[in-house]
Design an enzyme around this catalytic site. Structure first.
Site, PDB file in Angstrom:
ATOM      1  N   SER A 148      -2.012  -3.875   7.104  1.00  0.00           N
ATOM      2  CA  SER A 148      -2.873  -2.701   7.291  1.00  0.00           C
ATOM      3  C   SER A 148      -3.541  -2.396   5.953  1.00  0.00           C
ATOM      4  CB  SER A 148      -1.997  -1.516   7.703  1.00  0.00           C
ATOM      5  OG  SER A 148      -2.658  -0.287   7.482  1.00  0.00           O
ATOM      6  N   TYR A 161       4.819   4.482   7.548  1.00  0.00           N
ATOM      7  CA  TYR A 161       3.961   3.377   7.975  1.00  0.00           C
ATOM      8  C   TYR A 161       3.455   2.595   6.759  1.00  0.00           C
ATOM      9  CZ  TYR A 161      -0.140   1.353  10.468  1.00  0.00           C
ATOM     10  OH  TYR A 161      -1.090   0.528  11.017  1.00  0.00           O
TER      11      TYR A 161
HETATM   12  C1  GCO Z   1      -3.770   6.311   9.744  1.00  0.00           C
HETATM   13  C2  GCO Z   1      -3.278   4.919   9.538  1.00  0.00           C
HETATM   14  C3  GCO Z   1      -3.642   3.930  10.621  1.00  0.00           C
HETATM   15  C4  GCO Z   1      -4.865   3.098  10.326  1.00  0.00           C
HETATM   16  C5  GCO Z   1      -4.749   1.697   9.870  1.00  0.00           C
HETATM   17  C6  GCO Z   1      -5.620   1.372   8.679  1.00  0.00           C
HETATM   18  O1  GCO Z   1      -4.614   6.676   8.944  1.00  0.00           O
HETATM   19  O2  GCO Z   1      -3.311   7.032  10.585  1.00  0.00           O
HETATM   20  O3  GCO Z   1      -3.795   4.535   8.346  1.00  0.00           O
HETATM   21  O4  GCO Z   1      -3.803   4.582  11.807  1.00  0.00           O
HETATM   22  O5  GCO Z   1      -5.585   2.870  11.472  1.00  0.00           O
HETATM   23  O6  GCO Z   1      -3.483   1.203   9.795  1.00  0.00           O
HETATM   24  O7  GCO Z   1      -5.473   0.043   8.378  1.00  0.00           O
END
Ligand code: GCO
Length: 265
Positions: A148, A161
Protein backbone atom coordinates in the site's frame (compact mmCIF):
# COMPACT_ATOMS: atom_id res chain seq x y z
CA UNK A 1 11.37 -16.32 -24.81
CA UNK A 2 9.75 -13.63 -26.90
CA UNK A 3 6.77 -11.35 -26.68
CA UNK A 4 3.92 -12.27 -26.11
CA UNK A 5 4.99 -15.60 -24.52
CA UNK A 6 7.13 -13.59 -22.11
CA UNK A 7 3.98 -12.29 -20.42
CA UNK A 8 1.79 -15.35 -20.93
CA UNK A 9 0.40 -17.24 -17.94
CA UNK A 10 -1.01 -20.06 -20.05
CA UNK A 11 -1.02 -23.33 -18.10
CA UNK A 12 -0.29 -21.62 -14.77
CA UNK A 13 -2.42 -21.82 -11.62
CA UNK A 14 -2.83 -18.59 -9.63
CA UNK A 15 -4.17 -18.42 -6.07
CA UNK A 16 -5.39 -14.96 -5.11
CA UNK A 17 -6.40 -14.46 -1.48
CA UNK A 18 -9.25 -12.13 -0.60
CA UNK A 19 -10.29 -12.16 -4.24
CA UNK A 20 -14.08 -12.01 -3.95
CA UNK A 21 -14.19 -8.29 -4.76
CA UNK A 22 -12.18 -5.12 -5.27
CA UNK A 23 -8.49 -5.16 -6.09
CA UNK A 24 -8.10 -8.91 -5.48
CA UNK A 25 -10.81 -9.81 -7.99
CA UNK A 26 -9.47 -7.32 -10.55
CA UNK A 27 -5.93 -8.70 -10.25
CA UNK A 28 -7.24 -12.27 -10.50
CA UNK A 29 -9.14 -11.39 -13.66
CA UNK A 30 -6.01 -9.79 -15.12
CA UNK A 31 -4.02 -12.97 -14.45
CA UNK A 32 -6.88 -14.98 -15.95
CA UNK A 33 -6.91 -12.85 -19.09
CA UNK A 34 -3.19 -13.67 -19.46
CA UNK A 35 -4.07 -17.38 -19.38
CA UNK A 36 -3.90 -18.46 -15.73
CA UNK A 37 -6.38 -20.81 -14.10
CA UNK A 38 -7.73 -18.93 -11.10
CA UNK A 39 -8.25 -20.00 -7.53
CA UNK A 40 -10.41 -17.41 -5.79
CA UNK A 41 -10.09 -17.37 -2.01
CA UNK A 42 -12.45 -15.68 0.40
CA UNK A 43 -13.44 -16.21 4.00
CA UNK A 44 -16.66 -14.45 4.92
CA UNK A 45 -19.24 -16.24 2.73
CA UNK A 46 -19.74 -18.95 0.10
CA UNK A 47 -22.06 -16.65 -1.81
CA UNK A 48 -19.39 -13.99 -2.30
CA UNK A 49 -16.95 -16.62 -3.57
CA UNK A 50 -19.57 -18.13 -5.91
CA UNK A 51 -20.40 -14.68 -7.29
CA UNK A 52 -16.73 -13.89 -7.94
CA UNK A 53 -16.19 -17.25 -9.67
CA UNK A 54 -19.32 -16.62 -11.76
CA UNK A 55 -18.09 -13.18 -12.82
CA UNK A 56 -14.80 -14.73 -13.95
CA UNK A 57 -16.57 -17.52 -15.83
CA UNK A 58 -18.89 -15.02 -17.47
CA UNK A 59 -15.91 -13.53 -19.31
CA UNK A 60 -14.53 -16.95 -20.25
CA UNK A 61 -11.98 -17.41 -17.45
CA UNK A 62 -11.27 -20.70 -15.70
CA UNK A 63 -11.91 -20.16 -11.99
CA UNK A 64 -12.73 -22.10 -8.85
CA UNK A 65 -13.42 -20.92 -5.32
CA UNK A 66 -11.92 -22.03 -2.01
CA UNK A 67 -13.13 -20.70 1.33
CA UNK A 68 -10.56 -20.60 4.13
CA UNK A 69 -9.12 -18.31 6.77
CA UNK A 70 -5.69 -17.07 5.61
CA UNK A 71 -4.59 -16.52 9.23
CA UNK A 72 -5.26 -20.12 10.33
CA UNK A 73 -2.19 -22.25 9.66
CA UNK A 74 -4.05 -25.60 9.79
CA UNK A 75 -6.84 -24.39 7.51
CA UNK A 76 -4.31 -22.94 5.03
CA UNK A 77 -2.28 -26.14 4.85
CA UNK A 78 -5.43 -28.23 4.27
CA UNK A 79 -6.72 -25.80 1.62
CA UNK A 80 -3.41 -25.65 -0.27
CA UNK A 81 -3.28 -29.42 -0.35
CA UNK A 82 -6.85 -29.59 -1.67
CA UNK A 83 -6.25 -26.86 -4.29
CA UNK A 84 -3.14 -28.64 -5.60
CA UNK A 85 -5.01 -31.98 -5.78
CA UNK A 86 -8.13 -30.57 -7.44
CA UNK A 87 -6.86 -27.68 -9.60
CA UNK A 88 -3.12 -28.22 -9.92
CA UNK A 89 0.20 -27.03 -8.52
CA UNK A 90 0.11 -23.35 -7.53
CA UNK A 91 2.57 -21.37 -9.70
CA UNK A 92 1.48 -17.88 -8.64
CA UNK A 93 0.36 -16.69 -5.21
CA UNK A 94 -1.09 -13.23 -4.66
CA UNK A 95 -1.29 -12.37 -0.95
CA UNK A 96 -4.05 -9.80 -1.22
CA UNK A 97 -6.39 -10.48 1.73
CA UNK A 98 -6.53 -7.54 4.09
CA UNK A 99 -8.67 -5.38 6.34
CA UNK A 100 -8.48 -1.81 7.57
CA UNK A 101 -9.70 -0.15 10.77
CA UNK A 102 -9.84 3.64 10.74
CA UNK A 103 -9.44 4.70 14.34
CA UNK A 104 -6.88 6.78 16.21
CA UNK A 105 -4.16 4.91 18.09
CA UNK A 106 -5.37 6.07 21.48
CA UNK A 107 -8.85 4.72 20.79
CA UNK A 108 -7.76 1.44 19.22
CA UNK A 109 -8.47 -1.69 21.27
CA UNK A 110 -5.68 -4.26 21.28
CA UNK A 111 -7.85 -6.97 19.71
CA UNK A 112 -8.60 -4.72 16.71
CA UNK A 113 -4.89 -3.93 16.33
CA UNK A 114 -4.08 -7.63 16.39
CA UNK A 115 -6.81 -8.45 13.88
CA UNK A 116 -5.31 -6.00 11.37
CA UNK A 117 -1.73 -7.24 11.87
CA UNK A 118 -2.81 -10.88 11.60
CA UNK A 119 -4.92 -10.35 8.49
CA UNK A 120 -2.67 -7.96 6.59
CA UNK A 121 0.80 -9.18 7.59
CA UNK A 122 0.82 -12.56 9.32
CA UNK A 123 -1.43 -14.12 6.67
CA UNK A 124 1.19 -13.49 3.96
CA UNK A 125 3.71 -15.46 6.03
CA UNK A 126 1.25 -18.27 6.74
CA UNK A 127 -0.01 -18.75 3.17
CA UNK A 128 3.42 -18.28 1.56
CA UNK A 129 4.98 -20.84 3.87
CA UNK A 130 2.48 -23.49 2.79
CA UNK A 131 2.75 -22.64 -0.92
CA UNK A 132 6.48 -21.97 -1.24
CA UNK A 133 7.47 -25.28 0.29
CA UNK A 134 5.75 -26.90 -2.68
CA UNK A 135 7.07 -24.38 -5.24
CA UNK A 136 10.61 -25.15 -4.13
CA UNK A 137 10.21 -28.87 -4.85
CA UNK A 138 8.90 -28.00 -8.32
CA UNK A 139 11.72 -25.59 -9.18
CA UNK A 140 10.16 -22.15 -8.75
CA UNK A 141 7.20 -19.81 -8.57
CA UNK A 142 5.96 -16.26 -8.16
CA UNK A 143 4.65 -14.47 -5.09
CA UNK A 144 3.04 -11.04 -5.13
CA UNK A 145 2.29 -9.33 -1.82
CA UNK A 146 -0.20 -6.49 -1.87
CA UNK A 147 1.36 -3.56 -0.06
CA UNK A 148 0.00 0.00 0.00
CA UNK A 149 1.05 3.63 -0.08
CA UNK A 150 0.87 3.08 3.66
CA UNK A 151 3.97 0.87 3.30
CA UNK A 152 5.78 4.23 2.94
CA UNK A 153 3.58 6.94 4.41
CA UNK A 154 1.53 7.35 7.54
CA UNK A 155 -1.92 8.82 7.80
CA UNK A 156 -4.09 9.68 10.76
CA UNK A 157 -6.26 6.83 11.99
CA UNK A 158 -4.72 3.98 9.94
CA UNK A 159 -1.73 3.13 12.17
CA UNK A 160 -2.28 -0.63 12.44
CA UNK A 161 -2.82 -0.89 8.68
CA UNK A 162 0.32 1.20 8.00
CA UNK A 163 2.34 -0.88 10.46
CA UNK A 164 1.17 -4.08 8.78
CA UNK A 165 1.78 -2.80 5.24
CA UNK A 166 5.21 -1.42 6.18
CA UNK A 167 5.99 -4.83 7.66
CA UNK A 168 4.75 -6.53 4.51
CA UNK A 169 7.25 -4.53 2.46
CA UNK A 170 10.09 -5.83 4.62
CA UNK A 171 8.64 -9.34 4.63
CA UNK A 172 8.68 -9.14 0.81
CA UNK A 173 12.40 -8.31 0.85
CA UNK A 174 13.19 -11.07 3.32
CA UNK A 175 11.17 -13.65 1.40
CA UNK A 176 12.89 -12.54 -1.81
CA UNK A 177 16.28 -12.99 -0.17
CA UNK A 178 15.55 -16.43 1.27
CA UNK A 179 13.77 -17.86 -1.75
CA UNK A 180 15.73 -16.41 -4.70
CA UNK A 181 18.07 -19.44 -4.70
CA UNK A 182 14.99 -21.62 -5.32
CA UNK A 183 13.84 -19.56 -8.30
CA UNK A 184 10.89 -18.09 -6.41
CA UNK A 185 10.54 -14.37 -7.13
CA UNK A 186 8.78 -12.38 -4.44
CA UNK A 187 7.63 -8.85 -5.22
CA UNK A 188 4.88 -6.51 -4.09
CA UNK A 189 2.37 -4.20 -5.66
CA UNK A 190 1.71 -0.95 -3.80
CA UNK A 191 -1.64 0.46 -4.86
CA UNK A 192 -2.28 4.16 -4.43
CA UNK A 193 -5.82 5.37 -3.80
CA UNK A 194 -8.28 3.14 -5.63
CA UNK A 195 -12.03 3.35 -6.01
CA UNK A 196 -13.05 0.18 -4.13
CA UNK A 197 -15.42 -0.84 -1.35
CA UNK A 198 -12.57 -0.28 1.14
CA UNK A 199 -12.23 3.40 0.22
CA UNK A 200 -15.98 4.02 -0.25
CA UNK A 201 -16.20 5.84 3.12
CA UNK A 202 -13.42 8.21 1.94
CA UNK A 203 -15.13 8.90 -1.38
CA UNK A 204 -18.49 9.92 0.08
CA UNK A 205 -19.43 13.27 -1.39
CA UNK A 206 -18.28 15.99 0.95
CA UNK A 207 -15.59 13.82 2.60
CA UNK A 208 -12.39 15.92 2.60
CA UNK A 209 -10.30 12.89 1.47
CA UNK A 210 -12.19 12.65 -1.81
CA UNK A 211 -10.96 15.95 -3.17
CA UNK A 212 -7.61 15.66 -1.38
CA UNK A 213 -6.77 12.35 -3.11
CA UNK A 214 -7.53 13.74 -6.56
CA UNK A 215 -5.47 16.88 -5.83
CA UNK A 216 -2.58 14.92 -4.33
CA UNK A 217 -2.42 12.43 -7.23
CA UNK A 218 -0.41 13.79 -10.19
CA UNK A 219 -2.61 11.73 -12.54
CA UNK A 220 -5.56 13.64 -11.08
CA UNK A 221 -7.92 10.75 -10.37
CA UNK A 222 -8.68 7.72 -8.19
CA UNK A 223 -7.25 4.47 -9.54
CA UNK A 224 -9.63 1.93 -11.06
CA UNK A 225 -9.10 -1.72 -10.02
CA UNK A 226 -8.18 -2.63 -13.63
CA UNK A 227 -5.20 -0.25 -13.35
CA UNK A 228 -3.45 -2.98 -11.31
CA UNK A 229 -3.71 -5.73 -13.90
CA UNK A 230 -0.59 -4.91 -15.92
CA UNK A 231 1.61 -4.87 -12.82
CA UNK A 232 0.12 -8.16 -11.61
CA UNK A 233 0.69 -9.90 -14.96
CA UNK A 234 4.26 -8.60 -15.19
CA UNK A 235 5.17 -9.80 -11.69
CA UNK A 236 3.48 -13.17 -12.27
CA UNK A 237 5.13 -13.85 -15.64
CA UNK A 238 8.54 -14.83 -17.00
CA UNK A 239 9.03 -11.15 -17.91
CA UNK A 240 10.01 -10.53 -14.27
CA UNK A 241 12.26 -13.56 -13.75
CA UNK A 242 15.23 -11.44 -12.58
CA UNK A 243 13.10 -9.01 -10.56
CA UNK A 244 12.75 -9.84 -6.88
CA UNK A 245 12.23 -7.99 -3.61
CA UNK A 246 10.69 -4.91 -5.27
CA UNK A 247 7.55 -2.96 -4.51
CA UNK A 248 5.94 -1.70 -7.70
CA UNK A 249 3.80 1.30 -6.77
CA UNK A 250 0.76 1.84 -8.95
CA UNK A 251 -0.32 5.19 -7.60
CA UNK A 252 -0.73 7.72 -10.40
CA UNK A 253 2.49 9.38 -9.23
CA UNK A 254 1.69 10.15 -5.57
CA UNK A 255 4.99 8.87 -4.16
CA UNK A 256 6.95 10.72 -6.85
CA UNK A 257 5.60 14.09 -5.84
CA UNK A 258 5.38 16.35 -2.80
CA UNK A 259 2.08 17.70 -4.16
CA UNK A 260 1.05 21.22 -5.09
CA UNK A 261 -0.25 24.09 -2.96
CA UNK A 262 -4.01 24.02 -2.46
CA UNK A 263 -5.82 25.40 -5.47
CA UNK A 264 -2.84 25.14 -7.85
CA UNK A 265 -3.79 21.90 -9.48
C1 GCO B 1 -6.79 5.01 4.10
C2 GCO B 1 -5.84 3.93 3.70
C3 GCO B 1 -6.31 3.05 2.56
C4 GCO B 1 -5.79 3.44 1.20
C5 GCO B 1 -4.67 2.71 0.57
C6 GCO B 1 -3.60 3.62 0.00
O1 GCO B 1 -6.40 6.14 3.87
O2 GCO B 1 -7.82 4.77 4.68
O3 GCO B 1 -4.70 4.57 3.36
O4 GCO B 1 -7.67 3.00 2.54
O5 GCO B 1 -6.74 3.23 0.24
O6 GCO B 1 -4.20 1.64 1.26
O7 GCO B 1 -2.65 2.84 -0.61
Amino acid sequence: MQFPELFSLQGKVALVTGATHGLGLAMAMGLGAAGARLVINGHSSDKKIDDAVASCEKVGLDASGFRFDVTDEGAVEAAVEKIEAEVGPIDILVNNAGVIRRVSLLDMPLDEWELVIRTDLTSAFVVSKAVVRRMVTRGGGKIINVCSLMSELGREEVAAYAAAKGGLKMLTRSMATEWAPFNVQVNAIGPGYFATEQTAPLRDSGHPMNEFVVDRTPAGRWGQPEDLQGAAVFLASAASNFVTGQVLYVDGGILASIGAPTGER
